[in-house]
Design a protein around this motif. Structure first.
Motif, PDB file in Angstrom:
ATOM      1  N   SER A 148      50.219 110.570  42.737  1.00  0.00           N
ATOM      2  CA  SER A 148      48.773 110.527  42.503  1.00  0.00           C
ATOM      3  C   SER A 148      48.402 109.550  41.388  1.00  0.00           C
ATOM      4  N   LEU A 149      49.379 109.145  40.573  1.00  0.00           N
ATOM      5  CA  LEU A 149      49.104 108.156  39.530  1.00  0.00           C
ATOM      6  C   LEU A 149      48.684 106.811  40.119  1.00  0.00           C
ATOM      7  N   VAL A 150      49.067 106.547  41.357  1.00  0.00           N
ATOM      8  CA  VAL A 150      48.611 105.313  42.011  1.00  0.00           C
ATOM      9  C   VAL A 150      47.093 105.337  42.149  1.00  0.00           C
ATOM     10  N   GLU A 151      46.547 106.488  42.525  1.00  0.00           N
ATOM     11  CA  GLU A 151      45.090 106.611  42.622  1.00  0.00           C
ATOM     12  C   GLU A 151      44.430 106.372  41.266  1.00  0.00           C
ATOM     13  N   ASP A 152      45.013 106.950  40.221  1.00  0.00           N
ATOM     14  CA  ASP A 152      44.452 106.776  38.880  1.00  0.00           C
ATOM     15  C   ASP A 152      44.468 105.299  38.475  1.00  0.00           C
ATOM     16  N   PHE A 153      45.581 104.628  38.778  1.00  0.00           N
ATOM     17  CA  PHE A 153      45.707 103.210  38.439  1.00  0.00           C
ATOM     18  C   PHE A 153      44.627 102.391  39.147  1.00  0.00           C
ATOM     19  N   ALA A 154      44.448 102.655  40.432  1.00  0.00           N
ATOM     20  CA  ALA A 154      43.450 101.898  41.193  1.00  0.00           C
ATOM     21  C   ALA A 154      42.031 102.196  40.696  1.00  0.00           C
ATOM     22  N   GLN A 155      41.783 103.431  40.300  1.00  0.00           N
ATOM     23  CA  GLN A 155      40.450 103.792  39.810  1.00  0.00           C
ATOM     24  C   GLN A 155      40.196 103.229  38.418  1.00  0.00           C
ATOM     25  N   ASP A 156      41.182 103.368  37.509  1.00  0.00           N
ATOM     26  CA  ASP A 156      41.009 102.867  36.142  1.00  0.00           C
ATOM     27  C   ASP A 156      41.067 101.347  36.082  1.00  0.00           C
ATOM     28  N   ASN A 157      41.902 100.757  36.944  1.00  0.00           N
ATOM     29  CA  ASN A 157      42.089  99.307  37.021  1.00  0.00           C
ATOM     30  C   ASN A 157      42.234  98.676  35.633  1.00  0.00           C
ATOM     31  N   PRO A 158      43.230  99.109  34.859  1.00  0.00           N
ATOM     32  CA  PRO A 158      43.351  98.616  33.479  1.00  0.00           C
ATOM     33  C   PRO A 158      43.669  97.129  33.400  1.00  0.00           C
ATOM     34  N   ALA A 159      44.248  96.575  34.451  1.00  0.00           N
ATOM     35  CA  ALA A 159      44.616  95.162  34.433  1.00  0.00           C
ATOM     36  C   ALA A 159      43.529  94.268  35.009  1.00  0.00           C
ATOM     37  N   GLY A 160      42.404  94.836  35.423  1.00  0.00           N
ATOM     38  CA  GLY A 160      41.316  94.033  35.978  1.00  0.00           C
ATOM     39  C   GLY A 160      41.689  93.332  37.263  1.00  0.00           C
ATOM     40  N   LEU A 161      42.392  94.030  38.155  1.00  0.00           N
ATOM     41  CA  LEU A 161      42.832  93.432  39.409  1.00  0.00           C
ATOM     42  C   LEU A 161      41.668  93.261  40.373  1.00  0.00           C
ATOM     43  N   SER A 162      41.798  92.277  41.251  1.00  0.00           N
ATOM     44  CA  SER A 162      40.749  92.032  42.235  1.00  0.00           C
ATOM     45  C   SER A 162      40.748  93.140  43.282  1.00  0.00           C
ATOM     46  N   GLN A 163      39.675  93.214  44.042  1.00  0.00           N
ATOM     47  CA  GLN A 163      39.563  94.233  45.078  1.00  0.00           C
ATOM     48  C   GLN A 163      40.656  94.067  46.125  1.00  0.00           C
ATOM     49  N   ASP A 164      40.998  92.837  46.470  1.00  0.00           N
ATOM     50  CA  ASP A 164      42.046  92.602  47.462  1.00  0.00           C
ATOM     51  C   ASP A 164      43.385  93.153  46.989  1.00  0.00           C
ATOM     52  N   VAL A 165      43.693  92.973  45.710  1.00  0.00           N
ATOM     53  CA  VAL A 165      44.960  93.488  45.177  1.00  0.00           C
ATOM     54  C   VAL A 165      44.933  95.010  45.144  1.00  0.00           C
ATOM     55  N   LEU A 166      43.825  95.588  44.744  1.00  0.00           N
ATOM     56  CA  LEU A 166      43.718  97.049  44.720  1.00  0.00           C
ATOM     57  C   LEU A 166      43.854  97.634  46.129  1.00  0.00           C
ATOM     58  N   ASP A 167      43.341  96.922  47.120  1.00  0.00           N
ATOM     59  CA  ASP A 167      43.484  97.375  48.503  1.00  0.00           C
ATOM     60  C   ASP A 167      44.945  97.382  48.934  1.00  0.00           C
ATOM     61  N   CYS A 168      45.740  96.483  48.357  1.00  0.00           N
ATOM     62  CA  CYS A 168      47.180  96.462  48.631  1.00  0.00           C
ATOM     63  C   CYS A 168      47.875  97.639  47.952  1.00  0.00           C
ATOM     64  N   VAL A 169      47.414  97.998  46.744  1.00  0.00           N
ATOM     65  CA  VAL A 169      48.062  99.033  45.938  1.00  0.00           C
ATOM     66  C   VAL A 169      47.760 100.433  46.445  1.00  0.00           C
ATOM     67  N   ARG A 170      46.532 100.701  46.836  1.00  0.00           N
ATOM     68  CA  ARG A 170      46.117 102.078  47.127  1.00  0.00           C
ATOM     69  C   ARG A 170      47.015 102.795  48.139  1.00  0.00           C
ATOM     70  N   PRO A 171      47.473 102.158  49.211  1.00  0.00           N
ATOM     71  CA  PRO A 171      48.342 102.865  50.149  1.00  0.00           C
ATOM     72  C   PRO A 171      49.697 103.283  49.551  1.00  0.00           C
ATOM     73  N   TRP A 172      50.079 102.696  48.420  1.00  0.00           N
ATOM     74  CA  TRP A 172      51.338 103.089  47.789  1.00  0.00           C
ATOM     75  C   TRP A 172      51.288 104.526  47.297  1.00  0.00           C
ATOM     76  N   ARG A 173      50.100 105.089  47.243  1.00  0.00           N
ATOM     77  CA  ARG A 173      49.972 106.500  46.894  1.00  0.00           C
ATOM     78  C   ARG A 173      50.765 107.369  47.881  1.00  0.00           C
ATOM     79  N   HIS A 174      51.003 106.829  49.076  1.00  0.00           N
ATOM     80  CA  HIS A 174      51.741 107.551  50.109  1.00  0.00           C
ATOM     81  C   HIS A 174      53.140 106.948  50.310  1.00  0.00           C
ATOM     82  N   ALA A 175      53.742 106.501  49.225  1.00  0.00           N
ATOM     83  CA  ALA A 175      55.114 105.981  49.279  1.00  0.00           C
ATOM     84  C   ALA A 175      56.075 107.075  49.742  1.00  0.00           C
ATOM     85  N   LEU A 176      57.183 106.645  50.330  1.00  0.00           N
ATOM     86  CA  LEU A 176      58.208 107.589  50.788  1.00  0.00           C
ATOM     87  C   LEU A 176      59.474 107.392  49.962  1.00  0.00           C
ATOM     88  N   ARG A 177      59.738 108.323  49.055  1.00  0.00           N
ATOM     89  CA  ARG A 177      60.975 108.342  48.269  1.00  0.00           C
ATOM     90  C   ARG A 177      61.894 109.367  48.914  1.00  0.00           C
TER      91      ARG A 177
END
Length: 233
Positions: free
Chosen positions: A79-108
């Motif tokens: 769930s920290l992936v969601e927090d990262f995308a919401q807080d966006n501390p690095a000021g990432l573009s929307q396109d990059v955030l769209d790439c990151v958000r699905p990682w919330r469902h990573a398979l370890r």
């Protein structure tokens, strides 16, 4: 005339990765973004001292030093992936955030590597076969033996599936008595559709509870001990 059922060899031969071999542009998207996520997670969880999480001398297209330890805790707390995308501390573009958000469902998970070539690896867990594309290196560059047991985290990326950039070898070579069981499991799973695409991976992982650790206690202890030794070295 009824079609013959597919053999294991037939399935492996047809198992192509829809995404494979990162371009320079994709490397510049993936690795800096993953490292920014790891820095954020480390600030939240305090996994390693902040000064130990830094760029490797080999170059920018790698996980930060000690990023593996942080990634292990990240994927136990997806769930920290969601927090990262919401807080966006690095000021990432929307396109990059769209790439990151699905990682919330990573398979370890713990996977048996059952086939590999330069373009893709085929990994087996308890109930499916996964086709994972190459990143910077050939897909088989980090495979020591077939079959072998690995701890990996699979991520959706572009149209396909990649790893989070690290490979943890749990059992480089199976005991001889385990090989028939692995072969039988492969044969059984070949009757199910391969998980090849980002969409298929997300469909699979959305059913996994956040609290579920798919690494057995024995192997989890070994992984924790190895990372602790690395951090103290």
């Amino acid at each position: 005339m009824r079609e013959k059922p597919s053999t294991v060899g037939d399935v492996l031969k047809r198992a192509h990765a829809p995404y494979t071999h990162m371009s320079e542009e994709d490397c510049e998207l993936f690795y800096p973004t993953m490292n920014k996520l790891l820095v954020y997670v480390n600030e939240r969880l305090g996994v390693v001292p902040a000064d130990k999480l830094k760029e490797r001398p080999e170059g920018p297209h790698m996980l930060y030093e000690h990023g593996g330890q942080v990634a292990e805790e990240l994927w136990k707390n997806r769930s920290l992936v969601e927090d990262f995308a919401q807080d966006n501390p690095a000021g990432l573009s929307q396109d990059v955030l769209d790439c990151v958000r699905p990682w919330r469902h990573a398979l370890r998970d713990m996977f048996v590597c059952v086939d590999a070539d330069a373009d893709r690896t085929i990994l087996m867990n308890q109930d499916r076969l996964f086709v994972v594309g190459a990143m910077q290196d050939p897909a088989d560059a980090h495979v020591h033996h077939i079959p072998s047991l690995m701890l990996l985290t699979l991520l959706p990326f572009k149209s396909g599936i990649i790893t989070d950039g690290k490979t943890i070898h749990l059992s480089p070579k199976p005991r001889p008595e385990a090989v028939p069981a692995i072969a039988q499991q492969m044969a059984n799973l070949c009757a199910r559709p391969l998980v090849r695409t980002a969409r298929q991976l997300l469909s699979y992982t959305r059913t996994i509870p956040d609290s579920e650790n798919r690494v057995t206690p024995r192997f989890q202890r070994e992984v924790d001990k190895a990372f602790e030794h690395e951090l103290l070295a």
